[in-house]
Write a protein that holds these residues in place. Structure first.
Motif, PDB file in Angstrom:
ATOM      1  N   MET A  75       0.847  -1.189   0.000  1.00 19.55           N
ATOM      2  CA  MET A  75       0.000   0.000   0.000  1.00 19.55           C
ATOM      3  C   MET A  75       0.886   1.243   0.000  1.00 19.55           C
ATOM      4  O   MET A  75       1.935   1.258   0.657  1.00 19.55           O
ATOM      5  CB  MET A  75      -0.875   0.029   1.265  1.00 19.55           C
ATOM      6  N   CYS A 156      -9.356   5.324  -0.457  1.00 21.87           N
ATOM      7  CA  CYS A 156      -9.751   5.564   0.934  1.00 21.87           C
ATOM      8  C   CYS A 156      -9.092   6.867   1.381  1.00 21.87           C
ATOM      9  O   CYS A 156      -8.093   7.274   0.797  1.00 21.87           O
ATOM     10  CB  CYS A 156      -9.217   4.464   1.862  1.00 21.87           C
ATOM     11  N   GLN A 158      -7.417   6.948   3.992  1.00 25.54           N
ATOM     12  CA  GLN A 158      -6.208   6.459   4.666  1.00 25.54           C
ATOM     13  C   GLN A 158      -5.889   5.088   4.080  1.00 25.54           C
ATOM     14  O   GLN A 158      -6.803   4.363   3.693  1.00 25.54           O
ATOM     15  CB  GLN A 158      -6.423   6.338   6.188  1.00 25.54           C
ATOM     16  N   TYR A 159      -4.621   4.766   3.990  1.00 23.95           N
ATOM     17  CA  TYR A 159      -4.251   3.442   3.495  1.00 23.95           C
ATOM     18  C   TYR A 159      -3.556   2.656   4.606  1.00 23.95           C
ATOM     19  O   TYR A 159      -2.561   3.099   5.165  1.00 23.95           O
ATOM     20  CB  TYR A 159      -3.358   3.543   2.259  1.00 23.95           C
ATOM     21  N   CYS A 160      -4.092   1.468   4.876  1.00 19.25           N
ATOM     22  CA  CYS A 160      -3.578   0.610   5.944  1.00 19.25           C
ATOM     23  C   CYS A 160      -2.587  -0.373   5.329  1.00 19.25           C
ATOM     24  O   CYS A 160      -2.897  -0.982   4.293  1.00 19.25           O
ATOM     25  CB  CYS A 160      -4.719  -0.178   6.584  1.00 19.25           C
ATOM     26  N   CYS A 163      -3.882  -3.880   4.220  1.00 20.71           N
ATOM     27  CA  CYS A 163      -5.189  -3.914   3.541  1.00 20.71           C
ATOM     28  C   CYS A 163      -5.397  -5.222   2.773  1.00 20.71           C
ATOM     29  O   CYS A 163      -4.612  -5.592   1.899  1.00 20.71           O
ATOM     30  CB  CYS A 163      -5.304  -2.749   2.573  1.00 20.71           C
ATOM     31  N   VAL A 169      -7.145  -1.672  -4.038  1.00 19.36           N
ATOM     32  CA  VAL A 169      -7.283  -0.388  -3.341  1.00 19.36           C
ATOM     33  C   VAL A 169      -5.968   0.384  -3.317  1.00 19.36           C
ATOM     34  O   VAL A 169      -4.903  -0.180  -3.048  1.00 19.36           O
ATOM     35  CB  VAL A 169      -7.808  -0.634  -1.901  1.00 19.36           C
ATOM     36  N   GLY A 210     -12.311   0.140  -1.089  1.00 15.87           N
ATOM     37  CA  GLY A 210     -12.123   1.520  -0.634  1.00 15.87           C
ATOM     38  C   GLY A 210     -13.018   1.829   0.580  1.00 15.87           C
ATOM     39  O   GLY A 210     -13.442   0.951   1.302  1.00 15.87           O
ATOM     40  N   LYS A 241     -13.676   3.124   7.354  1.00 11.95           N
ATOM     41  CA  LYS A 241     -12.667   3.289   8.395  1.00 11.95           C
ATOM     42  C   LYS A 241     -12.522   4.770   8.754  1.00 11.95           C
ATOM     43  O   LYS A 241     -12.080   5.122   9.845  1.00 11.95           O
ATOM     44  CB  LYS A 241     -11.320   2.742   7.907  1.00 11.95           C
ATOM     45  N   HIS A 278     -13.530   0.365  11.290  1.00 12.80           N
ATOM     46  CA  HIS A 278     -12.363  -0.513  11.388  1.00 12.80           C
ATOM     47  C   HIS A 278     -11.355   0.154  12.324  1.00 12.80           C
ATOM     48  O   HIS A 278     -10.592   1.008  11.903  1.00 12.80           O
ATOM     49  CB  HIS A 278     -11.815  -0.700   9.952  1.00 12.80           C
TER      50      HIS A 278
HETATM   51  S1  SF4 Z   1      -8.245  -1.742   5.160  1.00 15.53           S
HETATM   52 FE1  SF4 Z   1     -10.058  -0.560   4.539  1.00 15.53          FE
HETATM   53  S2  SF4 Z   1      -9.576   1.579   5.019  1.00 15.53           S
HETATM   54 FE2  SF4 Z   1      -7.669   0.429   5.063  1.00 15.53          FE
HETATM   55  S3  SF4 Z   1      -6.831   0.690   3.004  1.00 15.53           S
HETATM   56 FE3  SF4 Z   1      -8.007  -1.206   2.987  1.00 15.53          FE
HETATM   57  S4  SF4 Z   1     -10.054  -0.668   2.296  1.00 15.53           S
HETATM   58 FE4  SF4 Z   1      -8.993   1.241   2.898  1.00 15.53          FE
END
Ligand code: SF4
Length: 450
Positions: A75, A156, A158-160, A163, A169, A210, A241, A278
């Motif tokens: 990510m 999104c 924010q990017y985790c 993910c 995403v 997303g 999230k 989340h």
């Molecule tokens: S876990 Fe959810 S909020 Fe985080 S990057 Fe993925 S889709 Fe986006």
């Protein structure tokens, strides 16, 4: 008499003081609470991180981050100020405390976090849950008989780092060239609505991405109203999230007013409208997050629920999970609903836990929270779907292979006579196995190369 393994103490939520960070010394409350200011000041690269933290964190950390971004990260970086401010929340961070911080560990992963021996499991795949394979229209995954997942967009706020939708995403990274949605959004939404109208057996729609916080509100409201006009849809869940990562978004007057119109329509039609968020650590819950959740409830959203992800170094202890659940349930009005085991995507081995560890954690959190607010820890088994971690059919602990069964066909197995009698495998992280198990995997790897 001995004490309890976990001692509950009420902890009130506190907004960490953002002016402790050099880059935000002059940021006012008005700026902080503005969704536009938050979006415009997201941290997207190492230079922007350095501009916020300055020399509180030394160059070793920044180099570690660059190495991860260049070689392993699935990510790209995108951290709203709201989330960055919850890392080392009660003091000015230094290098060690920033490295050790649980939110940092999944939002800003660095090269030295990853395992060197088994960075990825041999069976790790992008789109590990085969959501794309199960698309029945672009972005619409039909996996369970009565439910669908509608991915409205691929971004999104924010990017985790972990993910599970890393396949689709976010922006491409040097390690991962992302799949692209190709239809115009309006055509994509039309395709989804057409499918749902033609399939009355689907009653439950998870509206996701997303993150729906990135869909312009007018477009999201129009899509939701079209869903609510389909008689057979009885549950609608909005996945965001951003309720935690960018609560300022969900507090904007036009969004709140729009949400109220949607909630009123849902109530009139007897549809359960909920928000799923989340949150992975208690530190992420601040008064602004609680205000966003409570505002959604006050305008008629029936429930706000949390689906966290279980990760080593972040929250994989009974105490961390209970602290988070009590903060969600007691301070923010968010129902602790699920913890997912981190999926088998590339680069995730240092986060993933073994099934037996997840079972122990489920055991550790029973009996403290109200029963309805005691989350289930679930394993999302490829080709199967969510199973409670105690539902494993057979478990080879030496090699870390668990076997699972299911009671429905996914959309790609309608003609498979074996689908309901097969056993489906899930794999523990190899570093959690006994030495004999680790050696076995090493031999498999060598045999595959030869
Ligand atoms: S876990 Fe959810 S909020 Fe985080 S990057 Fe993925 S889709 Fe986006």
């Amino acid at each position: 008499m001995g004490g309890q393994p976990y001692e509950y103490r009420r902890r009130e939520l506190v907004e960490p003081d953002w002016t402790r960070l050099p880059g935000w010394r002059g940021v006012t409350r008005e700026q902080w609470e503005s969704a536009q200011w938050q979006r415009a000041h997201c941290v997207k690269n190492v230079n922007q991180l350095r501009a916020v933290l300055g020399d509180l964190v030394d160059e070793r950390f920044y180099a570690d981050l660059v190495a991860d971004q260049q070689h392993t990260a699935t990510m790209s970086m995108l951290v709203p100020p709201q989330m960055l401010n919850t890392m080392v929340p009660h003091a000015a961070p230094d290098t060690d405390s920033f490295y050790a911080d649980p939110v940092r560990r999944y939002m800003i992963p660095v090269a030295s976090d990853r395992l060197t021996d088994w960075t990825s499991h041999p069976y790790a795949t992008r789109d590990s849950l085969h959501e794309h394979d199960m698309w029945v229209a672009e972005g619409l995954t039909h996996r369970y008989p009565t439910k669908v997942l509608a991915e409205l967009l691929s971004t999104c706020p924010q990017y985790c780092g972990h993910c599970t939708r890393m396949d689709l995403v976010g922006n491409s990274t040097p390690a991962v060239d992302k799949l692209r949605l190709t239809l115009k959004p309006t055509d994509r939404y039309d395709g989804m609505v057409d499918y749902l109208r033609a399939h009355p057996g689907v009653r439950d729609v998870v509206v996701s991405g997303g993150d729906v916080a990135n869909v312009p509100w007018r477009n999201l409201e129009s899509f939701l109203m079209r869903l609510l006009a389909i008689d057979t849809i009885r549950d609608v869940r909005l996945a965001t999230k951003a309720l935690m990562g960018l609560p300022q978004h969900w507090l904007q007057p036009d969004v709140v007013e729009g949400l109220e119109r949607v909630a009123r329509t849902a109530a009139r039609r007897g549809v359960n409208l909920a928000i799923h968020t989340h949150v992975n650590h208690a530190n992420s819950l601040t008064p602004l997050v609680a205000r966003a959740a409570q505002t959604a409830l006050s305008v008629g959203v029936r429930d706000v629920r949390n689906q966290g992800v279980l990760m080593r170094g972040v929250n994989a202890t009974g105490e961390d999970l209970l602290e988070l659940c009590f903060a969600l349930q007691g301070e923010a009005g968010i129902l602790p609903y699920y913890f997912y085991m981190c999926d088998m995507i590339p680069g995730a081995e240092h986060w993933r836990v073994a099934v037996w560890q997840a079972q122990q954690l489920q055991h550790a959190i029973m009996g403290y929270l109200p029963g309805y607010a005691t989350p289930r820890i679930v394993c999302d088994v490829p080709f199967v779907g969510k199973r409670w971690v105690h539902m494993v059919t057979e478990y080879d602990r030496e090699h870390g292979i668990s076997y699972w069964t299911k009671n429905y066909r996914t959309s790609i197995e309608r003609d498979d006579p074996e689908a309901l009698s097969k056993r489906y495998a899930y794999y523990d992280p190899i570093d959690t196995l006994p030495e004999s198990g680790r050696q076995w995997w090493r031999k498999q790897e060598l045999a595959a190369v030869a």
